[in-house]
Design an enzyme around this catalytic site. Sequence first.
Site, PDB file in Angstrom:
ATOM      1  N   TYR A 135     -19.398 -31.920 -39.580  1.00  0.00           N
ATOM      2  CA  TYR A 135     -18.157 -31.476 -40.219  1.00  0.00           C
ATOM      3  C   TYR A 135     -17.869 -32.205 -41.537  1.00  0.00           C
ATOM      4  O   TYR A 135     -16.980 -31.789 -42.276  1.00  0.00           O
ATOM      5  CB  TYR A 135     -16.972 -31.666 -39.267  1.00  0.00           C
ATOM      6  CG  TYR A 135     -16.848 -30.574 -38.233  1.00  0.00           C
ATOM      7  CD1 TYR A 135     -17.781 -30.450 -37.216  1.00  0.00           C
ATOM      8  CD2 TYR A 135     -15.794 -29.675 -38.261  1.00  0.00           C
ATOM      9  CE1 TYR A 135     -17.665 -29.456 -36.264  1.00  0.00           C
ATOM     10  CE2 TYR A 135     -15.671 -28.680 -37.317  1.00  0.00           C
ATOM     11  CZ  TYR A 135     -16.608 -28.569 -36.320  1.00  0.00           C
ATOM     12  OH  TYR A 135     -16.482 -27.577 -35.370  1.00  0.00           O
ATOM     13  N   LYS A 192     -26.891 -35.229 -27.300  1.00  0.00           N
ATOM     14  CA  LYS A 192     -28.168 -34.514 -27.261  1.00  0.00           C
ATOM     15  C   LYS A 192     -29.233 -35.512 -27.717  1.00  0.00           C
ATOM     16  O   LYS A 192     -30.028 -35.247 -28.621  1.00  0.00           O
ATOM     17  CB  LYS A 192     -28.076 -33.278 -28.172  1.00  0.00           C
ATOM     18  CG  LYS A 192     -29.246 -32.318 -28.081  1.00  0.00           C
ATOM     19  CD  LYS A 192     -29.406 -31.633 -26.734  1.00  0.00           C
ATOM     20  CE  LYS A 192     -30.748 -30.922 -26.681  1.00  0.00           C
ATOM     21  NZ  LYS A 192     -31.147 -30.513 -25.333  1.00  0.00           N
ATOM     22  N   ASP A 225     -26.331 -29.569 -23.101  1.00  0.00           N
ATOM     23  CA  ASP A 225     -26.750 -28.305 -22.465  1.00  0.00           C
ATOM     24  C   ASP A 225     -26.500 -28.356 -20.952  1.00  0.00           C
ATOM     25  O   ASP A 225     -25.946 -27.417 -20.362  1.00  0.00           O
ATOM     26  CB  ASP A 225     -28.214 -27.953 -22.802  1.00  0.00           C
ATOM     27  CG  ASP A 225     -29.186 -29.118 -22.667  1.00  0.00           C
ATOM     28  OD1 ASP A 225     -28.740 -30.258 -22.405  1.00  0.00           O
ATOM     29  OD2 ASP A 225     -30.407 -28.893 -22.819  1.00  0.00           O
ATOM     30  N   ASP A 249     -16.089 -29.334 -30.153  1.00  0.00           N
ATOM     31  CA  ASP A 249     -15.548 -28.019 -30.517  1.00  0.00           C
ATOM     32  C   ASP A 249     -16.043 -26.966 -29.528  1.00  0.00           C
ATOM     33  O   ASP A 249     -15.262 -26.181 -28.980  1.00  0.00           O
ATOM     34  CB  ASP A 249     -15.979 -27.660 -31.942  1.00  0.00           C
ATOM     35  CG  ASP A 249     -15.505 -26.273 -32.339  1.00  0.00           C
ATOM     36  OD1 ASP A 249     -14.330 -25.965 -32.072  1.00  0.00           O
ATOM     37  OD2 ASP A 249     -16.310 -25.496 -32.891  1.00  0.00           O
ATOM     38  N   ASP A 253     -13.942 -24.767 -26.083  1.00  0.00           N
ATOM     39  CA  ASP A 253     -13.725 -23.317 -25.906  1.00  0.00           C
ATOM     40  C   ASP A 253     -14.228 -22.902 -24.524  1.00  0.00           C
ATOM     41  O   ASP A 253     -13.599 -22.097 -23.829  1.00  0.00           O
ATOM     42  CB  ASP A 253     -14.459 -22.502 -26.983  1.00  0.00           C
ATOM     43  CG  ASP A 253     -13.551 -22.136 -28.175  1.00  0.00           C
ATOM     44  OD1 ASP A 253     -12.664 -22.958 -28.506  1.00  0.00           O
ATOM     45  OD2 ASP A 253     -13.737 -21.055 -28.767  1.00  0.00           O
TER      46      ASP A 253
HETATM   47  C1  IPM Z   1     -11.040 -25.867 -33.690  1.00  0.00           C
HETATM   48  C2  IPM Z   1     -11.619 -24.885 -34.693  1.00  0.00           C
HETATM   49  C3  IPM Z   1     -12.042 -25.585 -35.980  1.00  0.00           C
HETATM   50  C4  IPM Z   1     -13.142 -26.580 -35.617  1.00  0.00           C
HETATM   51  C5  IPM Z   1     -12.506 -24.629 -37.087  1.00  0.00           C
HETATM   52  C6  IPM Z   1     -11.425 -23.632 -37.444  1.00  0.00           C
HETATM   53  C7  IPM Z   1     -12.943 -25.358 -38.323  1.00  0.00           C
HETATM   54  O1  IPM Z   1     -12.665 -24.176 -34.123  1.00  0.00           O
HETATM   55  O2  IPM Z   1     -10.050 -26.520 -34.021  1.00  0.00           O
HETATM   56  O3  IPM Z   1     -11.535 -25.936 -32.567  1.00  0.00           O
HETATM   57  O4  IPM Z   1     -14.315 -26.229 -35.597  1.00  0.00           O
HETATM   58  O5  IPM Z   1     -12.788 -27.733 -35.369  1.00  0.00           O
HETATM   59 MN    MN Z   2     -12.891 -24.528 -31.987  1.00  0.00          MN
END
Ligand code: IPM
Ligand code: MN
Length: 358
Positions: A135, A192, A225, A249, A253
């Site tokens: 990042y 990893k 993984d 990140d 999700d």
């Molecule tokens: C998050 C988002 C951000 C990230 C993006 C929008 C840059 O996915 O906050 O999880 O990757 O951190």
């Molecule tokens: Mn995200």
Amino acid sequence: MSPNKKIAVIPGDGIGKEVIPQAVKVIETTKAPVDLTYFDWGADRYLKDGTTVPPDGFEMLARDFDAILVGAFGDPRVPSNIHAKEILLGMRFKMDLYANVRPVRLLDASLCPLKGMEPKDIDFVVIRENTEGPYVDRGSIAQKGTEDEVAIQEDVNTYKGVRRIMRYAFEYCARNKKADGTPRSRVLMCDKSNAMTYAGGLWQRVFKELGAEYPQIKSEHLYVDALCAQMVRDPREFDVVVTNNMFGDIITDLAAGLQGGLGMAASGNIHPGRTSMFEPVHGSAPPLAGKNVANPMGAILTAAMMLRHLGFEEESRKIEAAVLEAVRQRNITHDIGGTLGTSEVGEWIAERVSVANS
Ligand code: IPM
Ligand code: MN
Ligand code: NAD
């Protein structure tokens, strides 16, 4: 000057502009002593006058505010995503908000896509490094547009950066309990290091070093993984997970899925002792925007996290209890199987908080 805590509110783009007003309504219902100031940073402003972050914007936030509540950034009219990078990643990097704390808590069995999972089974937290990794956007492109093109994206890991996020994770583990009152007891580091040996080597070494300082906490490790497989097969073993920016990140999700989806997941971007920023895990969800269908619970639980961080424990608990009750009574949006709209769910939760107040 008012002694109230000062909160900067940046709804941003898309559904951010719909879920944040619900979170604000709920905050106001708690009567927590806070003053809110709105900022229009986001795609509309960028398209209007080219501003992403006004000059000295981050200094102003750090100086004048105790916390920042953010919606989401991302708009199809800005394909470069430059405003999101400058505003969102700008806050994380320039304000040095190094710990991205993303709790993963199942509120009700009905929300989990896995068979047989109960709320007691899924209550862990991901501590994501928030200021390093790929990042940092360092790298290069050679021979662009040719068959010999090479794109290099550097993955930056510093000893100090790795050490402080691991310290944060061990301290978090030592100081926090699960929702049912049991103490946290395990920190799992996810990397990893079998393939990415430079960065992985550093993460492994520092994890051993810090683990030795916390003999009462069990140190564990999974490759990212294998962790993904474990998360969907049996997430009961997770307690505190510490990982780098990119894996953090991705796995949050995935972990949001365990809680019912992205609409349920909350997060804080924290530097202890400094102005910190709170935002739901989800993005701006352009296809949902403007339809009053987005789930506001992630944003509302984020508001509860922020209030707790500011010292308003009781207000925070009332909000969490109201969200839980909304889920149990199925006053919920379509994404998690309900029939209500964004504002109706926000209204129901606010009403419940106001009853708890009286
Ligand atoms: C998050 C988002 C951000 C990230 C993006 C929008 C840059 O996915 O906050 O999880 O990757 O951190
Ligand atoms: Mn995200
Ligand atoms: P997203 O989180 O916006 O949406 C992913 C999926 O989850 C979609 O199916 C969406 O409908 C659903 N979803 C998300 N939030 C929801 C909610 N509150 N209620 C119900 N359903 C919800 O991710 P994406 O589609 O990959 O990205 C859309 C935009 O958001 C992109 O520009 C991306 O860069 C941006 N983004 C921003 C942030 C942030 O600001 N923190 C985070 C992630 C993505």
